[in-house]
Design a protein around this motif. Structure first.
Motif: not given
Length: 121
Positions: A28-37, A48-51, A94-99
């Protein structure tokens, strides 16, 4: 498992804009924090940023006011709108995902393959 694929990089001139996309598949994508590095040659990977899943955003000081991170949970995609680009923004992005959200690259479990952004002066 989450698979991430970045796109949208390229060669631009100083002052131009680019929008990077990060398409996600898997859990489930919506449950993750997404970051750009980003990582420039010979340098460490930097934040760089996270949402957050809630839509709250945080930016590195170097991009604040120029870059905007967003997400479309219906499309399982995160974006990085980059305006007023300068040569110092040249890097692999790079984009990254995490809990959970974090500025630290080591905290992120899932990574894309990266997309190159080159800004000429």
């Amino acid at each position: 498992q989450v698979q991430l694929v970045e796109s949208g990089g390229g060669l631009v001139q100083a002052g131009d804009s680019l929008r990077l996309s990060c398409a996600a598949s898997g859990r489930t994508f919506s449950s993750y924090a997404m970051g750009w590095f980003r990582q420039a040659p010979g340098k460490e990977r930097e934040f760089v940023a996270y949402i957050r899943w809630s839509g709250n955003t945080v930016y590195a000081d170097s991009v604040k006011g120029r870059f905007t991170i967003s997400r479309d949970n219906a499309k399982n995609t995160a974006y990085l709108q980059m305006n007023s680009l300068n040569p110092e923004d040249t890097a692999m992005y790079y984009c990254a995902a995490n809990d959970y959200y974090s500025r630290r690259p080591d905290d992120y479990v899932y990574w894309g393959q990266g997309t190159q952004v080159t800004v000429s002066s």
